[in-house]
Structures are given as structure tokens and as C-alpha cells.
Design an enzyme around this catalytic site. Structure first.
Site, PDB file in Angstrom:
ATOM      1  NE  ARG A  83     -40.247 106.591  -7.034  1.00  0.00           N
ATOM      2  CZ  ARG A  83     -40.268 105.287  -6.951  1.00  0.00           C
ATOM      3  NH1 ARG A  83     -41.140 104.681  -6.168  1.00  0.00           N
ATOM      4  NH2 ARG A  83     -39.411 104.566  -7.630  1.00  0.00           N
ATOM      5  NE  ARG A  92     -36.406 104.498  -4.098  1.00  0.00           N
ATOM      6  CZ  ARG A  92     -36.699 103.459  -4.853  1.00  0.00           C
ATOM      7  NH1 ARG A  92     -37.720 102.708  -4.560  1.00  0.00           N
ATOM      8  NH2 ARG A  92     -35.967 103.158  -5.874  1.00  0.00           N
ATOM      9  CG  ASP A  95     -40.680 101.829  -3.849  1.00  0.00           C
ATOM     10  OD1 ASP A  95     -41.333 101.878  -4.898  1.00  0.00           O
ATOM     11  OD2 ASP A  95     -39.837 100.950  -3.605  1.00  0.00           O
ATOM     12  CG  ASP A  97     -42.562  97.986  -4.457  1.00  0.00           C
ATOM     13  OD1 ASP A  97     -42.716  98.720  -5.447  1.00  0.00           O
ATOM     14  OD2 ASP A  97     -41.475  97.841  -3.871  1.00  0.00           O
TER      15      ASP A  97
HETATM   16  N1  ROI Z   1     -33.193  99.463   1.217  1.00  0.00           N
HETATM   17  C1  ROI Z   1     -34.059  99.468   2.264  1.00  0.00           C
HETATM   18  N2  ROI Z   1     -33.585  99.251   3.494  1.00  0.00           N
HETATM   19  N3  ROI Z   1     -35.399  99.684   2.078  1.00  0.00           N
HETATM   20  C2  ROI Z   1     -35.916  99.911   0.837  1.00  0.00           C
HETATM   21  O1  ROI Z   1     -37.144 100.103   0.693  1.00  0.00           O
HETATM   22  C3  ROI Z   1     -35.033  99.901  -0.276  1.00  0.00           C
HETATM   23  N4  ROI Z   1     -35.477 100.126  -1.544  1.00  0.00           N
HETATM   24  C4  ROI Z   1     -34.636 100.130  -2.588  1.00  0.00           C
HETATM   25  C5  ROI Z   1     -33.177  99.853  -2.452  1.00  0.00           C
HETATM   26  C6  ROI Z   1     -32.364 101.011  -3.035  1.00  0.00           C
HETATM   27  C7  ROI Z   1     -32.882  98.576  -3.210  1.00  0.00           C
HETATM   28  N5  ROI Z   1     -32.782  99.679  -1.072  1.00  0.00           N
HETATM   29  C8  ROI Z   1     -33.660  99.667  -0.036  1.00  0.00           C
HETATM   30  O2  ROI Z   1     -35.124 100.355  -3.800  1.00  0.00           O
END
Ligand code: ROI
Length: 162
Positions: A83, A92, A95, A97
Site C-alpha cells: 500500500r 489501494r 485497506d 479499518d
Molecule cells: N468503495 C467501495 N465499494 N469499497 C471501498 O472499500 C471503498 N473505499 C474507499 C472509497 C474510495 C471511499 N470507496 C470505496 O476509500
């Protein structure tokens, strides 16, 4: 003390499903931590136009780590999987979280729990509900009520891995 943490996972680059599988494998190796459950994988359009579609899932971890130790460990896994933080909200490879951490309400600069945007994001709420449909958030909100306000529309649930 062992706490149940829920981790939102997402990727939209470099074979997203493989990124999530690698991250799950890496989370099983975290100290003092057990991978207690994994949702199905879901594919959806990015909330931002012009990006590849995302694959998302939620994992349940039972962990003895403190919240910021867990955050450090998850960020190390993100970096390990290539990343680069080029732009905020950019595409990315991975991610991770922290959505929920036991019953804790956390609001420090590096970490806000429950995660800010989870109530509006179908790709977080539906996989989370697979793991615990009766979940109540520490701020009193109930997952079933959040789901009722967040249509499934646009999510594609992938078949379970064999
Ligand atoms: N859209 C989807 N479908 N899934 C994500 O994890 C995700 N993450 C983001 C943004 C760009 C807001 N859009 C996303 O950070």
C-alpha cells in the site's frame, strides 16, 4: 483482556480477492490474536467514480492487543502488501479499518471507533451482519437498524471459497 474487534477490509488493485486472502493469513499471525470469523467477499463500485471496483469483507478478531497496537499491526500488513498512501481516498491494494473494538468508544487523532463512515456503507454493514446480526454498537446504535437504512443495492456477494 481479550476483546472482539471487527476489521473492515477492502482492495481495488492487484487481484483484490487475493489481497484480502493474504491479509487474513497475515492477521492469523498477529500476536495475542485469533481470527474468529470472516464474512463472504463482496464486490461493488467505488464510491468515487473512475476507480476500479472494490472487493470488501469483514473479519472478526479476538485480540489481547490494545487498540493502537492493533492499528499499528494492521498498518504494517497494509504496507507489507504494497500500500502506498499516494492520495487520500485513492485506489489501494489493501485497506484495513478497525470498525469496532469491544464496547470501546475511541476518539484519538489516529483512531476513531466505531468507524466514522460505517453506517452509510453497505459493503461494511452486510458483511458485518453475517458475523453478528444482533450487534449493538457501544454508542447504542443497532446494526439491524443501520441495515434497514442502507440498501443492499450495488453489492455483489461472491460465492464462498471452496
Ligand atoms: N468503495 C467501495 N465499494 N469499497 C471501498 O472499500 C471503498 N473505499 C474507499 C472509497 C474510495 C471511499 N470507496 C470505496 O476509500
Amino acid at each position: 483482556m481479550t476483546e472482539r474487534a471487527y476489521i473492515g477490509m477492502g482492495s481495488n488493485l492487484a487481484d483484490p480477492a487475493a489481497q484480502l486472502r493474504n491479509a487474513l493469513e497475515a492477521m492469523t499471525r498477529l500476536p495475542g490474536t485469533r481470527l474468529a470469523g470472516v464474512s463472504s467477499f463482496y464486490v461493488s463500485d467505488s464510491l468515487l467514480p473512475g476507480q476500479p471496483r472494490y472487493t470488501n469483507a469483514v473479519a472478526a478478531l479476538d485480540t489481547d492487543l490494545a487498540p493502537l497496537q492493533l492499528l499499528d499491526a494492521l498498518q504494517a500488513i497494509e504496507l507489507d502488501q504494497g500500500r502506498e498512501r499516494l492520495e487520500r481516498w485513492g485506489p489501494r491494494t489493501l485497506d484495513l479499518d478497525i470498525l469496532l473494538f469491544g464496547e470501546q468508544l475511541i476518539d484519538v487523532p489516529r483512531l476513531q471507533v466505531p468507524h466514522y463512515h460505517m453506517q452509510a456503507r453497505a459493503f461494511v454493514l452486510y458483511p458485518l451482519a453475517e458475523l453478528d446480526a444482533d450487534l449493538q454498537l457501544p454508542d447504542g446504535r443497532r446494526l439491524d437498524q443501520m441495515l434497514a437504512a442502507c440498501p443492499f443495492e450495488g453489492l455483489e456477494r461472491l460465492p464462498a471459497l471452496q
